[in-house]
Scaffold this motif. Structure first.
Motif, PDB file in Angstrom:
ATOM      1  N   ALA A  44       0.833  -1.205   0.000  1.00 15.69           N
ATOM      2  CA  ALA A  44       0.000   0.000   0.000  1.00 15.69           C
ATOM      3  C   ALA A  44       0.867   1.255   0.000  1.00 15.69           C
ATOM      4  O   ALA A  44       0.570   2.241  -0.685  1.00 15.69           O
ATOM      5  CB  ALA A  44      -0.929  -0.018   1.218  1.00 15.69           C
ATOM      6  N   ARG A  85       2.276   1.717  -3.511  1.00 16.76           N
ATOM      7  CA  ARG A  85       1.233   2.160  -4.443  1.00 16.76           C
ATOM      8  C   ARG A  85       0.979   3.659  -4.324  1.00 16.76           C
ATOM      9  O   ARG A  85       0.663   4.342  -5.297  1.00 16.76           O
ATOM     10  CB  ARG A  85      -0.048   1.366  -4.168  1.00 16.76           C
ATOM     11  N   GLN A  86       1.174   4.188  -3.108  1.00 15.13           N
ATOM     12  CA  GLN A  86       0.960   5.628  -2.900  1.00 15.13           C
ATOM     13  C   GLN A  86       2.210   6.445  -3.210  1.00 15.13           C
ATOM     14  O   GLN A  86       2.248   7.655  -2.964  1.00 15.13           O
ATOM     15  CB  GLN A  86       0.555   5.879  -1.445  1.00 15.13           C
ATOM     16  N   HIS A  89       5.955  -1.806  -8.870  1.00 15.86           N
ATOM     17  CA  HIS A  89       5.831  -0.353  -8.734  1.00 15.86           C
ATOM     18  C   HIS A  89       7.076   0.390  -9.231  1.00 15.86           C
ATOM     19  O   HIS A  89       7.251   1.579  -8.925  1.00 15.86           O
ATOM     20  CB  HIS A  89       5.542  -0.001  -7.264  1.00 15.86           C
TER      21      HIS A  89
END
Ligand code: MRU
Length: 346
Positions: free
Chosen positions: A223, A226-227, A262
């Motif tokens: 998470a 992803r940010q 990512h």
């Protein structure tokens, strides 16, 4: 610098890593059996640190042995070396250190050197292994820090710091060197279930050094990536195969796959004593299975139903294609790892 492991004439002094961060204790291990037990129970852990502990354990056992002739001394050496080699199977630094001690012993025995002088030479060799480890960590730091951004957030998994080595650290050594050179970094430390090396050890040693660190649970890094909150990942290694596959603490593979998804660089920092070029791929690396109670209990309290057990592989293998670069004390290896690692190992 944190004193992870130290030689004294009475025995090997080591910080008890099972008690950190609440208790900082430096017990003395007075026999080679006690040193072997400390490796098995993870009082001392981390690939380079267990190599140094094994070498000092051998030196201690030989110093205390009463063997009067060369045949008896050779039998004692074999028994001590086998005990050390039987403690943990994955980190190749352990076997590398035992082999290095064995070579000194065999050479001096063949040269007819007397047993007291051989005992002294084994102590000197163990101390050299320790000193070289600190030196190679500092070199890795200098080489590796250039890979990190001038500011940003770096994720690490497990503890590849001063506590996992004779001092300074591998992955954390690179972070230390980057901060020392003026880079403004925040470190995210995966808690690293089940033994909590990240939450307990990485957080403790970076806090001691005033390096900005926060702990995240193991299931949070995706998470965060992803940010856009993670700029690079750097981890240590327990064994690296000839093709660049990397065995490291369980959970490293998950982080590497997420980093790749990512587009975040995934770096490994490890001394050349962690290379095992006799293995073609990571599939051949033995993976330690530890007691399920490390998973079924949390801080001594059972958290899994009494009649359910658990799996507890201590390491996983990250395939080389997820690894952006491998930092060693001799230089930075890039893909294809077959030739680049072979060149560094020469
Ligand atoms: O089980 P551990 O704590 O010995 O595992 C340690 C690791 O996996 C480290 O990342 C590795 O040994 C590199 S330490 C410089």
């Amino acid at each position: 610098m944190i004193k992870t492991i130290d030689w004294t004439p009475e025995g090997v002094r080591m910080i008890d890593q099972t008690k950190l961060p609440s208790v900082e204790e430096y017990p003395l291990f007075r026999s080679f059996e006690a040193v072997a037990d400390a490796i098995r129970t993870m009082v001392v852990r981390g690939a380079p640190a267990i190599g140094v502990a094994a070498a000092m354990g051998i030196a201690l056992g030989m110093k205390q042995s009463r063997a009067a002739d060369t045949a008896a001394a050779a039998a004692v050496f074999r028994r001590i070396a086998d005990t050390m080699a039987g403690t943990r199977p994955t980190a190749v630094n352990l076997f590398w250190a035992v082999d290095r001690m064995r070579r000194v012993f065999d050479r001096l025995l063949a040269d007819g050197v007397d047993l007291d002088a051989i005992r002294e030479a084994l102590i000197a060799e163990a101390l050299a292994i320790r000193d070289e480890d600190i030196e190679s960590n500092r070199r890795m730091g200098r080489l590796g820090q250039e890979l990190l951004p001038s500011s940003g957030t770096v994720l690490t998994h497990c503890n590849a710091g001063a506590l996992a080595t004779a001092g300074y650290g591998t992955a954390l050594g690179v972070i230390r060197a980057a901060v020392e050179s003026g880079k403004r970094l925040q470190v995210l430390a995966d808690e690293t279930r089940p033994f909590l090396q990240g939450a307990r050890l990485t957080a403790w040693e970076l806090w001691k050094d005033d390096i900005d660190v926060r702990v995240i649970a193991d299931n949070m890094s995706g998470a965060f990536m992803r940010q856009g909150l993670i700029d690079a990942v750097i981890v240590g290694a327990d064994r690296i195969a000839a093709n660049g596959d990397v065995a490291n603490k369980i959970g490293t593979y998950t982080v590497a796959v997420l980093a790749s998804r990512h587009d975040i660089p995934f770096y490994v920092a490890a001394p050349t004593s962690t290379l095992d070029l006799s293995l073609e791929t990571g599939a051949e690396i033995p993976i330690e299975e530890r007691d399920p109670s490390e998973v079924t209990r949390f801080a001594g309290v059972r958290v899994v139903p009494e009649n359910v057990t658990a799996f507890n592989p201590a390491f996983d293998v990250t395939p080389h294609d997820y690894v952006t670069a491998i930092v060693t004390e001799r230089g930075v290896a890039r893909p294809p790892y077959g030739p680049s690692l072979a060149a560094l190992a020469e």
